[in-house]
Design an enzyme around this catalytic site. Structure first.
Site, mmCIF file in Angstrom:
data_model
loop_
_atom_site.group_PDB
_atom_site.id
_atom_site.type_symbol
_atom_site.label_atom_id
_atom_site.label_comp_id
_atom_site.label_asym_id
_atom_site.label_seq_id
_atom_site.Cartn_x
_atom_site.Cartn_y
_atom_site.Cartn_z
ATOM 1 N N GLN A 1 51.064 102.338 2.739
ATOM 2 C CA GLN A 1 52.399 102.440 1.661
ATOM 3 C C GLN A 1 52.849 101.120 1.364
ATOM 4 O OE1 GLN A 1 55.318 105.119 3.300
ATOM 5 N NE2 GLN A 1 54.200 107.118 2.783
ATOM 6 N N GLU B 1 64.057 77.817 -22.493
ATOM 7 C CA GLU B 1 64.900 78.738 -23.211
ATOM 8 C C GLU B 1 66.119 79.198 -22.761
ATOM 9 O OE1 GLU B 1 63.650 80.078 -26.816
ATOM 10 O OE2 GLU B 1 62.645 78.255 -26.559
ATOM 11 N N VAL C 1 65.123 69.712 -28.767
ATOM 12 C CA VAL C 1 66.456 69.784 -28.703
ATOM 13 C C VAL C 1 66.819 68.952 -27.265
ATOM 14 C CG1 VAL C 1 68.629 71.360 -28.432
ATOM 15 C CG2 VAL C 1 66.559 71.834 -29.638
ATOM 16 N N GLY D 1 70.455 69.464 -20.997
ATOM 17 C CA GLY D 1 69.661 70.471 -20.894
ATOM 18 C C GLY D 1 70.269 71.734 -21.230
HETATM 19 C C1 LIG Z 1 57.916 73.008 -19.428
HETATM 20 C C2 LIG Z 1 59.009 72.977 -20.224
HETATM 21 C C3 LIG Z 1 58.962 72.994 -21.607
HETATM 22 C C4 LIG Z 1 60.040 72.868 -22.324
HETATM 23 N N1 LIG Z 1 60.163 72.881 -23.698
HETATM 24 C C5 LIG Z 1 61.104 72.625 -24.191
HETATM 25 C C6 LIG Z 1 61.049 72.300 -25.729
HETATM 26 O O1 LIG Z 1 60.097 72.603 -26.456
HETATM 27 N N2 LIG Z 1 62.059 71.816 -26.600
HETATM 28 C C7 LIG Z 1 63.273 71.463 -25.987
HETATM 29 O O2 LIG Z 1 64.205 71.035 -26.603
HETATM 30 N N3 LIG Z 1 63.522 71.874 -24.210
HETATM 31 C C8 LIG Z 1 62.477 72.040 -23.745
HETATM 32 N N4 LIG Z 1 62.590 72.291 -22.459
HETATM 33 C C9 LIG Z 1 63.709 72.099 -21.819
HETATM 34 C C10 LIG Z 1 64.320 73.338 -21.190
HETATM 35 O O3 LIG Z 1 64.860 73.855 -22.321
HETATM 36 C C11 LIG Z 1 65.411 72.991 -20.283
HETATM 37 O O4 LIG Z 1 64.727 72.423 -19.061
HETATM 38 C C12 LIG Z 1 66.244 74.050 -19.914
HETATM 39 O O5 LIG Z 1 67.107 74.071 -20.830
HETATM 40 C C13 LIG Z 1 67.376 73.395 -18.685
HETATM 41 O O6 LIG Z 1 67.924 72.296 -18.746
HETATM 42 P P1 LIG Z 1 67.869 71.293 -17.719
HETATM 43 O O7 LIG Z 1 66.362 70.989 -17.179
HETATM 44 O O8 LIG Z 1 68.395 70.015 -18.030
HETATM 45 O O9 LIG Z 1 68.565 71.855 -16.327
HETATM 46 P P2 LIG Z 1 70.099 71.711 -16.211
HETATM 47 O O10 LIG Z 1 70.928 72.049 -17.484
HETATM 48 O O11 LIG Z 1 70.440 70.284 -15.554
HETATM 49 O O12 LIG Z 1 70.457 72.886 -14.946
HETATM 50 C C14 LIG Z 1 70.146 72.728 -13.556
HETATM 51 C C15 LIG Z 1 70.507 73.877 -12.955
HETATM 52 O O13 LIG Z 1 72.077 74.025 -12.971
HETATM 53 C C16 LIG Z 1 72.360 75.363 -13.787
HETATM 54 N N5 LIG Z 1 73.437 75.207 -14.344
HETATM 55 C C17 LIG Z 1 73.747 74.397 -15.500
HETATM 56 N N6 LIG Z 1 74.730 74.651 -15.916
HETATM 57 C C18 LIG Z 1 75.421 75.611 -15.446
HETATM 58 C C19 LIG Z 1 76.478 76.505 -15.795
HETATM 59 N N7 LIG Z 1 77.467 76.427 -16.720
HETATM 60 N N8 LIG Z 1 76.578 77.630 -14.919
HETATM 61 C C20 LIG Z 1 75.686 78.000 -14.207
HETATM 62 N N9 LIG Z 1 74.759 77.281 -13.498
HETATM 63 C C21 LIG Z 1 74.472 76.048 -14.466
HETATM 64 C C22 LIG Z 1 70.942 75.771 -14.450
HETATM 65 O O14 LIG Z 1 70.897 77.097 -14.532
HETATM 66 C C23 LIG Z 1 69.913 75.190 -13.354
HETATM 67 O O15 LIG Z 1 69.747 76.064 -12.372
HETATM 68 C C24 LIG Z 1 61.358 72.339 -21.470
HETATM 69 C C25 LIG Z 1 61.279 72.474 -20.414
HETATM 70 C C26 LIG Z 1 60.258 72.685 -19.636
HETATM 71 C C27 LIG Z 1 60.365 72.466 -18.189
#
Ligand SMILES: Cc1cc2nc3c(=O)[nH]c(=O)nc-3n(C[C@H](O)[C@H](O)[C@H](O)COP(=O)(O)OP(=O)(O)OC[C@H]3O[C@@H](n4cnc5c(N)ncnc54)[C@H](O)[C@@H]3O)c2cc1C
Length: 423
Positions: free
Chosen positions: A318, A403, A148, A154
């Protein structure tokens, strides 16, 4: 001390009929048997090799093969775990497997993400055709990948740029784009790709496609070097004029056309269905985090009993004993949230308060916190690669990111409880 019989008698005196309680947290014989079986596998086949595969940063094919041989990896196993009407077998299996090691656990369970994608929108015929292909055979096991995320999409899945266009003449779909961070991306036999068929509709214009084994136009991009779960393969996936038969559109063309027509007319989306899919899968992810947390807690507890400073085991302070008490309490609290959400998902209960997201959020944060505490209890040893809690801490961190990040889980819960579109 009052007994259950005493309290039953008191209830009877109040004129209330006493019946067998339908509520119990005691595991059934079947659940216990499966738990012990998976635990045995984790203890003998996974744990001893965890450090090696973490350092190699490679998919542990021999261990996947062993899991397939004993019937722990495959379509039938998944069906058996899912069929438990209480919903608890799935999280129990995951907790035990990830107690063994999270990187190897993800190599074994990563395929389930793709299977869940097929299950969520596929027809029964598509499930029968593609799900067994995701696993291969015990003699020749395969893995599958659910793609996805993209470099610019992301948390904001509506921003997907990968497109799927229908070629009417050949009844084929042509997919173009780049997927990021795909677990098993490029090494999978089956890739489930979420692509946009109408970008103007945002996430309502998305559809899921199965790219079957041997298809041209799909290939692995850069492999990602990671902080944790390093035995699990993560990579970009490139789709370049990747052509797949019309029958690979999950759910079929008729259903997609109906859905797109509804969206174009501005009718409300059936968001409940999409939301439910995530709510059902999130507790399983949470149970993986609990497995890591429990492994670190148990290791730290044993260590604290052994390690002597100032003439006594450190657990007699503790500061250390209370930390362990809190670790145990938080793990148990997280597990109860996971079990509740798993039971709700299996029994079609409404997730009015985003209970699935709650369970994943809590379990992920507990795993990060508990593994950090475990390092502290081991002192200098905890910080080295000679001891496993350092690896467990690195592994745990992914559970506040993938996830759905912790922030996104809070967003989902906040929206569910408030009815407001919190941003
Ligand atoms: C080891 C690994 C395995 C993965 N496996 C898969 C897979 O099999 N298939 C797949 O499709 N994806 C996969 N992913 C992708 C993963 O789902 C995404 O990394 C995740 O959804 C976050 O997206 P991003 O990294 O682009 O972060 P971003 O969306 O850029 O977010 C960056 C930061 O901003 C915050 N943020 C973003 N929007 C908001 C909001 N509206 N409000 C508050 N905070 C926000 C986020 O919480 C985060 O802290 C994988 C990722 C990793 C690292």
């Amino acid at each position: 001390m009052s007994t259950t019989a005493d309290s039953d008698q008191a209830v009877e005196q109040l004129g209330i009929e006493v019946s067998d309680s339908p509520f119990s947290l005691e595991l059934s014989d079947d659940q216990r048997e499966i738990r012990d079986w998976v635990h045995g596998f984790a203890e003998k086949e996974i744990r001893p090799h965890a450090s090696e595969w973490d350092e190699r940063e490679e998919t542990p094919w021999p261990i996947i093969g062993e899991a397939a041989k004993i019937g722990l990896y495959g379509f039938e196993a998944l069906a058996q775990f899912w069929s438990d009407p209480s919903g608890l077998t799935m999280p129990i299996v995951n907790e035990e497997l990830f107690w063994g090691d999270a990187g190897i656990g993800m190599s074994i369970f990563g395929t389930t993400l793709a299977v869940a994608g097929i299950y969520a929108s596929g027809t029964p015929e598509q499930m029968m055709e593609f799900v067994p292909q995701c696993y291969g055979t015990p003699e020749d096991p395969k893995v599958a990948s659910f793609c996805v995320s993209e470099p610019d999409a992301g948390s904001d899945v509506s921003a997907l740029r990968t497109t799927a266009k229908h070629d009417e003449a050949s009844d084929e779909w042509v997919i173009n784009g780049q997927k990021a961070w795909a677990t098993n991306g490029g090494i999978a036999d089956v890739h489930v790709i979420v692509a946009s068929v109408d970008r103007e509709l945002g996430s309502r214009g998305h559809a899921g496609f199965v790219v079957p084994p041997g298809t041209k136009g799909i290939e692995q991009g850069a492999k990602v070097k990671k902080h944790g779960i390093r035995a699990s393969h993560t990579a970009d996936v490139h789709l370049d004029d990747c052509r797949i038969p019309g029958s690979c559109l999950l759910g079929g063309k008729e259903k997609l056309d109906e859905r797109l027509a509804r969206a174009r007319e501005g009718k409300r989306a059936k968001t409940q269905a999409a939301m439910k899919t995530f709510e059902v899968s999130r507790p399983t992810v949470g149970s993986q985090a609990i497995g890591i947390a429990r492994a670190a807690y148990e290791y730290a507890l044993d260590y604290a009993k052994e390690r002597v400073q100032f003439g006594r085991p450190i657990i007699e302070n503790q500061a250390i004993a209370f930390a362990l008490a809190d670790m145990k309490m938080e793990i148990d609290a997280a597990r109860l949230l996971v079990w509740r959400a798993s039971w709700m998902g299996r029994n079609n209960k409404q997730f009015d308060n985003a209970e699935g997201s709650m369970s994943k959020l809590k379990a992920g944060e507990v795993a990060v916190w508990v593994t950090e505490r475990a390092i502290q209890i081991l002192g200098g040893n905890g910080y080295t690669r000679e001891f496993p809690v350092e690896r467990m801490h690195r592994d745990a961190k992914i559970y506040t990111i993938f996830e759905g990040t912790s922030e996104i889980q809070r967003l989902v819960i906040a929206r569910a409880i408030s009815g407001h579109h919190i941003r």
